[in-house]
Design a protein around this motif. Structure first.
Motif: not given
Length: 89
Positions: A52, A46-50, A40-41, A44
Motif C-alpha cells: 500500500v 497492475y498487481d495488488n501484491d505491491w 508502488w502506486s 498497484r
C-alpha cells in the motif's frame, strides 16, 4: 486510448521516521520517498501484491533496507555514535 490522472498521496513522515536516525540529507530522503510511493502506486494498478503506497511500515522497511535510515537503538547506530565520540577505533 490514454487516460491519465493526478492525485495527492499523504505520507505520515513522523510515523515513518519514529525511532530512527536519518543517514542521508533531507532532500535525498524526501526524493526517495516520493519515488518509491510513485513506483508502488503505478505497480498497484497492475498487481495488488505491491505494498500500500502510503503505509508507514512499508516505507520505513524500504528505507531501512536501503540504508537511508537506521533504527536508533540498532548496534550499528550505537557503534557509529561511539566512534564519533572517539570511544572506539
Amino acid at each position: 486510448m490514454k487516460i491519465s490522472f493526478r492525485t495527492t498521496i499523504r505520507v505520515n513522515l513522523k510515523k515513518v521516521l519514529a525511532g530512527c536516525v536519518v543517514n542521508v540529507p533531507e532532500q535525498e530522503l524526501l526524493q526517495e520517498i516520493k519515488e518509491i510511493v510513485g513506483f508502488w502506486s503505478e505497480q498497484r494498478l497492475y498487481d495488488n501484491d505491491w505494498p500500500v503506497v502510503n503505509e508507514a511500515g512499508a516505507i520505513r522497511e524500504h528505507l531501512l533496507e536501503n540504508g537511508l535510515i537506521s533504527e536508533e537503538n540498532s548496534n550499528e547506530a550505537v557503534e557509529d555514535m561511539l566512534y564519533v565520540q572517539g570511544l572506539t577505533d
